[in-house]
Write a protein that holds these residues in place. Structure first.
Motif, PDB file in Angstrom:
ATOM      1  N   LEU A 203      55.360 -12.295 -44.494  1.00  0.00           N
ATOM      2  CA  LEU A 203      54.852 -11.979 -45.828  1.00  0.00           C
ATOM      3  C   LEU A 203      53.361 -12.286 -45.924  1.00  0.00           C
ATOM      4  CD1 LEU A 203      57.685 -13.278 -48.173  1.00  0.00           C
ATOM      5  CD2 LEU A 203      56.892 -10.916 -47.973  1.00  0.00           C
ATOM      6  N   ALA A 204      52.942 -13.410 -45.381  1.00  0.00           N
ATOM      7  CA  ALA A 204      51.527 -13.787 -45.448  1.00  0.00           C
ATOM      8  C   ALA A 204      50.657 -12.803 -44.683  1.00  0.00           C
ATOM      9  CB  ALA A 204      51.353 -15.195 -44.902  1.00  0.00           C
TER      10      ALA A 204
ATOM     11  N   ASP B 261      44.673 -18.843 -43.862  1.00  0.00           N
ATOM     12  CA  ASP B 261      44.559 -17.395 -44.060  1.00  0.00           C
ATOM     13  C   ASP B 261      44.935 -16.705 -42.759  1.00  0.00           C
ATOM     14  OD1 ASP B 261      44.029 -14.848 -44.842  1.00  0.00           O
ATOM     15  OD2 ASP B 261      42.032 -15.266 -45.656  1.00  0.00           O
ATOM     16  N   LEU B 262      46.247 -16.524 -42.560  1.00  0.00           N
ATOM     17  CA  LEU B 262      46.734 -15.948 -41.312  1.00  0.00           C
ATOM     18  C   LEU B 262      46.345 -14.486 -41.160  1.00  0.00           C
ATOM     19  CD1 LEU B 262      50.331 -17.499 -41.169  1.00  0.00           C
ATOM     20  CD2 LEU B 262      48.178 -18.384 -40.230  1.00  0.00           C
ATOM     21  N   ALA B 263      46.304 -13.741 -42.271  1.00  0.00           N
ATOM     22  CA  ALA B 263      45.933 -12.322 -42.192  1.00  0.00           C
ATOM     23  C   ALA B 263      44.504 -12.160 -41.724  1.00  0.00           C
ATOM     24  CB  ALA B 263      46.138 -11.668 -43.557  1.00  0.00           C
ATOM     25  N   ALA B 264      43.613 -13.041 -42.180  1.00  0.00           N
ATOM     26  CA  ALA B 264      42.217 -12.964 -41.741  1.00  0.00           C
ATOM     27  C   ALA B 264      42.082 -13.331 -40.271  1.00  0.00           C
ATOM     28  CB  ALA B 264      41.347 -13.881 -42.592  1.00  0.00           C
TER      29      ALA B 264
ATOM     30  N   GLY C 127      45.206 -10.370 -38.588  1.00  0.00           N
ATOM     31  CA  GLY C 127      45.354  -9.013 -39.078  1.00  0.00           C
ATOM     32  C   GLY C 127      46.773  -8.724 -39.530  1.00  0.00           C
ATOM     33  N   ALA C 128      46.888  -7.707 -40.378  1.00  0.00           N
ATOM     34  CA  ALA C 128      48.197  -7.363 -40.934  1.00  0.00           C
ATOM     35  C   ALA C 128      49.151  -6.853 -39.867  1.00  0.00           C
ATOM     36  CB  ALA C 128      48.028  -6.315 -42.031  1.00  0.00           C
TER      37      ALA C 128
ATOM     38  N   ASP D 287      54.570  -8.546 -34.410  1.00  0.00           N
ATOM     39  CA  ASP D 287      54.622  -9.281 -33.149  1.00  0.00           C
ATOM     40  C   ASP D 287      55.518 -10.508 -33.349  1.00  0.00           C
ATOM     41  OD1 ASP D 287      54.214 -10.736 -30.842  1.00  0.00           O
ATOM     42  OD2 ASP D 287      52.056 -10.408 -30.782  1.00  0.00           O
ATOM     43  N   ASP D 288      56.766 -10.400 -32.934  1.00  0.00           N
ATOM     44  CA  ASP D 288      57.725 -11.475 -33.157  1.00  0.00           C
ATOM     45  C   ASP D 288      57.308 -12.772 -32.480  1.00  0.00           C
ATOM     46  OD1 ASP D 288      59.266  -9.737 -34.631  1.00  0.00           O
ATOM     47  OD2 ASP D 288      60.607  -9.231 -32.960  1.00  0.00           O
ATOM     48  N   LEU D 289      56.753 -12.671 -31.288  1.00  0.00           N
ATOM     49  CA  LEU D 289      56.340 -13.871 -30.574  1.00  0.00           C
ATOM     50  C   LEU D 289      55.246 -14.603 -31.343  1.00  0.00           C
ATOM     51  CD1 LEU D 289      56.715 -15.578 -28.032  1.00  0.00           C
ATOM     52  CD2 LEU D 289      54.951 -14.173 -26.921  1.00  0.00           C
ATOM     53  N   LEU D 290      54.270 -13.858 -31.849  1.00  0.00           N
ATOM     54  CA  LEU D 290      53.188 -14.470 -32.614  1.00  0.00           C
ATOM     55  C   LEU D 290      53.718 -15.041 -33.937  1.00  0.00           C
ATOM     56  CD1 LEU D 290      50.193 -15.077 -33.058  1.00  0.00           C
ATOM     57  CD2 LEU D 290      49.963 -12.765 -34.027  1.00  0.00           C
ATOM     58  N   VAL D 291      54.607 -14.329 -34.574  1.00  0.00           N
ATOM     59  CA  VAL D 291      55.177 -14.802 -35.837  1.00  0.00           C
ATOM     60  C   VAL D 291      55.891 -16.135 -35.630  1.00  0.00           C
ATOM     61  CG1 VAL D 291      56.964 -14.343 -37.566  1.00  0.00           C
ATOM     62  CG2 VAL D 291      55.362 -12.533 -36.907  1.00  0.00           C
ATOM     63  N   ASN D 292      56.678 -16.247 -34.540  1.00  0.00           N
ATOM     64  CA  ASN D 292      57.373 -17.505 -34.272  1.00  0.00           C
ATOM     65  C   ASN D 292      56.398 -18.634 -33.975  1.00  0.00           C
ATOM     66  OD1 ASN D 292      59.879 -16.300 -34.608  1.00  0.00           O
ATOM     67  ND2 ASN D 292      60.108 -15.803 -32.420  1.00  0.00           N
ATOM     68  N   ARG D 293      55.325 -18.315 -33.252  1.00  0.00           N
ATOM     69  CA  ARG D 293      54.345 -19.348 -32.935  1.00  0.00           C
ATOM     70  C   ARG D 293      53.633 -19.837 -34.199  1.00  0.00           C
ATOM     71  NH1 ARG D 293      51.820 -16.735 -29.344  1.00  0.00           N
ATOM     72  NH2 ARG D 293      49.852 -16.239 -30.405  1.00  0.00           N
ATOM     73  N   LEU D 294      53.298 -18.914 -35.082  1.00  0.00           N
ATOM     74  CA  LEU D 294      52.657 -19.297 -36.345  1.00  0.00           C
ATOM     75  C   LEU D 294      53.608 -20.091 -37.239  1.00  0.00           C
ATOM     76  CD1 LEU D 294      50.714 -15.986 -37.165  1.00  0.00           C
ATOM     77  CD2 LEU D 294      49.776 -18.140 -36.284  1.00  0.00           C
ATOM     78  N   ARG D 295      54.887 -19.723 -37.192  1.00  0.00           N
ATOM     79  CA  ARG D 295      55.886 -20.466 -37.974  1.00  0.00           C
ATOM     80  C   ARG D 295      55.953 -21.922 -37.511  1.00  0.00           C
ATOM     81  NH1 ARG D 295      61.645 -18.629 -36.499  1.00  0.00           N
ATOM     82  NH2 ARG D 295      61.054 -19.890 -34.688  1.00  0.00           N
ATOM     83  N   GLU D 296      55.986 -22.135 -36.200  1.00  0.00           N
ATOM     84  CA  GLU D 296      56.023 -23.501 -35.681  1.00  0.00           C
ATOM     85  C   GLU D 296      54.726 -24.251 -35.952  1.00  0.00           C
ATOM     86  OE1 GLU D 296      58.662 -25.113 -34.464  1.00  0.00           O
ATOM     87  OE2 GLU D 296      59.697 -23.298 -35.138  1.00  0.00           O
TER      88      GLU D 296
END
Length: 429
Positions: free
Chosen positions: A317-318, A385-388, A391-392, A397-406
């Motif tokens: 979402l972010a 600001d993860l989008a900045a 990028g949207a 990218d599931d791998l990047l999303v999981n890394r950002l979540r952790e």
């Protein structure tokens, strides 16, 4: 009434007994026999005796008047107080003489509550009376509404009014009722400022306007107190002006009977990616608790140990909405209902997510549902600001999303550890 007795002796000598001496001999009530005259026959004529009798009674009346005045002076304050109380009672009876019994009982209840609150004036400095008075006034307003319905249409109209509880004239697309939220606000303030004595730090990191996602750890308990306290804190105590935040509450909370409509009316929203996206599209700020039901039902021994975040929905979402992420650590909320065990067999029977066993529940019955008055501290971290940064398009990218979540989970866990080190006691902070 004590009379002065005049004795006329043979030599024309008169002997008078004073009141004190005579009262030691006997006492006569008002209206008793007339003054007795003890004189031998032929010593004085009837007119002389009558004159002496009149003078004696006059002196006795004067003495009694003086004594009565002194008695009135000594009891005047008490009589005035009693008279004032009787006048108030007569006015109260007169005011309710034309009302129905329901209204009379309602007014009597109002007077009793006012007296009780007036007697608790010593607690004014703690704000307890003000919060209790607001809550009582809301309850009395509800009863008054029922009384008006009963007078206008009898029991049928009153039952219709009872069935309308939970409805509102104006709500948004998620069921938020601003009027109901305003009525509940004094209770939230009482919990926030007096029961849990919440300390707030870093609230300025939440943007004053525009979309934003607030990410926090979840508490173990029967009710999402942490979500409501977080929203109340930003609405009433954010530096530079309040900010409305819509907390996303997990589905398990809506399984408890009657809880879902209450949460919706105070601004909570059922947790889902679709609901969150709709709120962000309208530039709302949302609060998410990625631990989900596992965070609410965690055991006391697992307090402040973040459970694995469910998927990475808030990160996606972010990235797609461009909303900044604001990490939050909530200290104190995970100890209000220390869960020692769970009776899952009873949970299945009652169709609830879990049936917790705490030091007070179910042993104390409904009293065991009262949360403990722990000391809370809510700390907001710097926004991300993860989008900045990525990028949207990074949302796919599931791998990047999981890394950002952790990454977010690790940051919140670090904030929790730092806040725990800074406190000395669970209840004193």
């Amino acid at each position: 009434m004590v009379r002065r007795v005049v004795h006329l002796r043979p030599g024309g000598e008169r002997h008078e007994r004073d009141d004190a001496e005579l009262s030691s001999m006997r006492s006569l009530d008002d209206g008793d026999a007339a003054t007795s005259i003890d004189a031998p026959a032929g010593t004085a004529d009837d007119s002389a005796v009558g004159a002496e009798n009149i003078r004696a009674e006059t002196i006795a009346d004067t003495s009694r008047s003086a004594v009565g005045d002194a008695s009135v002076d000594g009891t005047s304050a008490t009589r005035a107080t009693k008279s004032k109380r009787r006048r108030k009672q007569r006015r109260a009876r007169g005011a309710t003489s034309g009302s129905d019994p329901f209204s009379e009982r309602l007014r009597a209840l109002e007077r009793e509550i006012d007296d009780a609150l007036a007697g608790a004036a010593a607690f004014e400095e703690h704000g307890v009376v003000n919060g209790a008075r607001d809550a009582v006034e809301e309850l009395l307003a509800f009863y008054a509404d029922l009384a008006r319905a009963f007078r206008s249409g009898g029991a049928r109209e009153m039952l219709i009014r009872l069935r309308m509880i939970g409805t509102a004239d104006h709500v948004d697309g998620f069921g938020y009722d601003a009027a109901f939220a305003a009525r509940v606000a004094p209770l939230l303030e009482l919990l926030y400022a007096r029961w849990w004595r919440v300390e707030l730090a870093g609230a300025e990191h939440v943007p004053a306007e525009g979309r934003a996602i607030v990410v926090a750890n979840h508490s173990g308990g029967f009710f999402p107190y942490d979500a409501l306290m977080l929203a109340h804190a930003l609405r009433t105590r954010r530096p530079g002006g309040g900010r409305d935040v819509r907390p996303l509450v997990e589905d398990s909370a809506y399984r408890f009977p009657g809880l879902g409509p209450i949460l919706a009316r105070v601004g909570a929203v059922r947790a889902s990616a679709e609901n969150a996206a709709r709120l962000l599209a309208h530039e709302h700020a949302v609060a998410v608790f990625p631990e989900g039901a596992k965070g609410v039902g965690k055991y006391y021994r697992e307090r402040y140990r973040l459970q694995r975040f469910a998927r990475g929905g808030f990160v996606t979402l972010a990235l797609r909405s461009g909303a900044p992420l604001v990490p939050v650590a909530i200290i104190g909320a995970e100890e209000i209902h220390p869960i020692l065990a769970k009776w899952q067999w009873l949970a299945r029977l009652l169709n609830v997510p879990y049936f917790p066993v705490t030091p007070t529940f179910p042993w104390l019955g409904l009293l065991g549902l009262v949360p403990l008055p722990t000391k809370w501290r809510v700390v907001f971290g710097a926004p991300l600001d993860l989008a900045a940064e990525h990028g949207a398009g990074a949302a796919d990218d599931d791998l990047l999303v999981n890394r950002l979540r952790e990454r977010v989970r690790e940051q919140i866990q670090t904030m929790i550890v730092e806040a725990l080190r800074a406190r000395d006691s669970v209840f004193a902070g």
